[in-house]
Design an enzyme around this catalytic site. Structure first.
Site, PDB file in Angstrom:
ATOM      1  N   HIS A 158       0.818  -1.219   0.000  1.00 52.96           N
ATOM      2  CA  HIS A 158       0.000   0.000   0.000  1.00 52.96           C
ATOM      3  C   HIS A 158       0.854   1.273   0.000  1.00 52.96           C
ATOM      4  O   HIS A 158       0.379   2.337  -0.423  1.00 52.96           O
ATOM      5  CB  HIS A 158      -0.918  -0.019   1.232  1.00 52.96           C
ATOM      6  CG  HIS A 158      -2.163   0.789   1.099  1.00 52.96           C
ATOM      7  ND1 HIS A 158      -2.238   1.983   0.417  1.00 52.96           N
ATOM      8  CD2 HIS A 158      -3.412   0.571   1.594  1.00 52.96           C
ATOM      9  CE1 HIS A 158      -3.472   2.465   0.500  1.00 52.96           C
ATOM     10  NE2 HIS A 158      -4.202   1.622   1.199  1.00 52.96           N
ATOM     11  N   ASP A 377      -8.344  -5.092 -17.985  1.00 57.81           N
ATOM     12  CA  ASP A 377      -8.658  -5.926 -19.153  1.00 57.81           C
ATOM     13  C   ASP A 377      -7.339  -6.273 -19.850  1.00 57.81           C
ATOM     14  O   ASP A 377      -6.759  -5.445 -20.546  1.00 57.81           O
ATOM     15  CB  ASP A 377      -9.592  -5.156 -20.087  1.00 57.81           C
ATOM     16  CG  ASP A 377      -9.882  -5.911 -21.381  1.00 57.81           C
ATOM     17  OD1 ASP A 377      -9.390  -7.048 -21.542  1.00 57.81           O
ATOM     18  OD2 ASP A 377     -10.599  -5.352 -22.228  1.00 57.81           O
TER      19      ASP A 377
END
Length: 433
Positions: A158, A377
């Protein structure tokens, strides 16, 4: 009403390898801001795709090498440097971890990932990374399923990314995997540097530790459930809040958002379900994106953490006995305080104190419901579903996107079994349409 867990997925991993940038990149030390320092934890997520598994590994690996040219600090190693012991990244170019794996089951065995899933099924789909100094900052595992579907499991430190930056990185990665042009990130995090000398113009109770008057309230084994709010549920909830009108010494802001209404409901319901001491101070924490709130605004595609925690506070007794609109008003006040002055003060507060937020008497809402997970994608369309590979801590509730139109929100949290039944009862009037 709640979604339950499923079984275990058996996975056979291949040999892990390091994937570095496809081209030579800059070396040296990469500075992390104070907003990056407190979040050096590994976030694990799973993306599920319906077909194309045979070529998916090569495409994901190729795209990763290309993306790391632009995001080259993510190919380095994090560590503590200097007398202050702050985190920074050595841009060694060693690379991210990449591994392919095979599962002997159909993709449906992983269950409903967008509802939080089952760690026994999901954790094998993610190559685990330690958060220790010297560790890689990113790992990707592509798991091929017998049906032809595949998953991409990510472990991301993070300190490199907040949610928005992670989605921009994933977009760059997936575009590169398809051979499409990408937009480079803005890498300079010094725009969020502390002032010299630091200047505290605001109190910061988001970091303060509350006295624990309700010891043992949430120490029993946790039962995890997911509650799905459709767009109709959310509209009903907002109408009910609006119908309550003004409250306290302020007025409910017109057009309360789904996040404000849902956070207020979950906070109030959780405190009521845990039967906290009425005098117990309770705190709601959540992150606010500051990209457009600082002056000047951060540049597009800022690479790093650009979030600060803000807070709403109440005694348990006042929160439970009060109206939902009162809780919404407190949350709206918490959001409105996040301006440039507050953000700079929070950065300077950490510079002086190195404080970490205390979670005693606290609920931390982590909202993923608006993140653009669909950008991932890699050549076979957007993921069919996305979710965390691990369950949240007892003080944390996750808001997750759900449905093909991403217009539903799944609320995932853990409570002791007796409290979970009470929590579900508190939610029921708002979920009957």
């Amino acid at each position: 009403m709640g979604t339950r867990m499923m079984g275990k997925v058996r996975v056979e991993r291949g040999e892990a390898e390091l994937v570095g940038p496809a081209e030579r990149t800059e070396g040296g030390r990469y500075w992390l801001s104070n907003l990056d320092q407190n979040v050096a934890v590994v976030v694990r997520t799973v993306y599920c795709y319906g077909g194309g598994a045979a070529a998916a590994g090569a495409a994901v690996k190729r795209g990763l090498a290309a993306a790391l040219v632009w995001y080259y600090p993510a190919a380095g190693r994090v560590g503590e440097w200097g007398e202050e012991g702050k985190l920074a990244v050595e841009c060694t170019g060693e690379g991210a971890v990449f591994v392919e794996a095979r599962a002997d089951q159909h993709l449906r065995a992983v269950g409903d990932v967008s509802a939080g899933g089952d760690p026994a099924a999901l954790l094998p789909l993610v190559y685990d990374l330690p958060a220790a100094p010297g560790s890689p900052l990113l790992a990707a595992q592509v798991t091929h399923f017998r049906c032809g579907g595949f998953t991409v499991g990510l472990s991301m430190n993070h300190c490199m990314f907040d949610g928005i930056a992670a989605m921009e990185f994933l977009n760059c990665w997936s575009l590169a995997a398809r051979g499409l042009p990408v937009s480079p990130p803005f890498l300079d995090r010094s725009l969020l540097a502390a002032r010299s000398p630091p200047l505290l113009l605001h109190p910061h109770p988001e970091f303060s530790e509350l006295p624990d008057l309700s010891a043992g309230a949430a120490t029993l084994p946790l039962l995890y459930r997911t509650f799905s709010f459709s767009s109709e549920h959310l509209m009903k909830l907002k109408r009910m809040v609006a119908a309550e009108g003004g409250c306290g010494d302020g007025k409910l802001t017109a057009g309360c958002t789904s996040f404000e209404a849902l956070s207020a409901l979950v906070w109030q319901a959780r405190v009521a379900a845990l039967c906290l001491n009425p005098a117990q101070q309770t705190k709601l924490l959540f992150a606010v994106d500051v990209r457009r709130r600082v002056v000047p605004p951060l540049p597009p595609r800022y690479f790093g953490n650009a979030i600060v925690l803000t807070y709403a506070m109440s005694t348990a007794g006042e929160l439970v006995s009060g109206s939902l609109s009162q809780a919404v008003t407190m949350i709206q006040t918490a959001i409105s305080r996040v301006n440039d002055s507050f953000v700079r003060s929070a950065i300077d507060f950490f510079e002086l104190t190195r404080a970490k937020p205390s979670l005693v008497g606290t609920l931390l809402v982590t909202a993923w419901s608006k993140l653009a997970f669909h950008v991932a994608d890699f050549g076979w369309g957007p993921p069919q579903q996305v979710g965390p590979a691990a369950l949240p801590e007892k003080e944390v509730v996750l808001f997750l996107p759900h449905g093909r139109e991403r217009n539903k929100v799944n609320v995932l949290l853990g409570l002791p079994a007796s409290a979970m039944a009470a929590f579900e009862g508190h939610l029921e009037p708002y979920m009957n349409t």
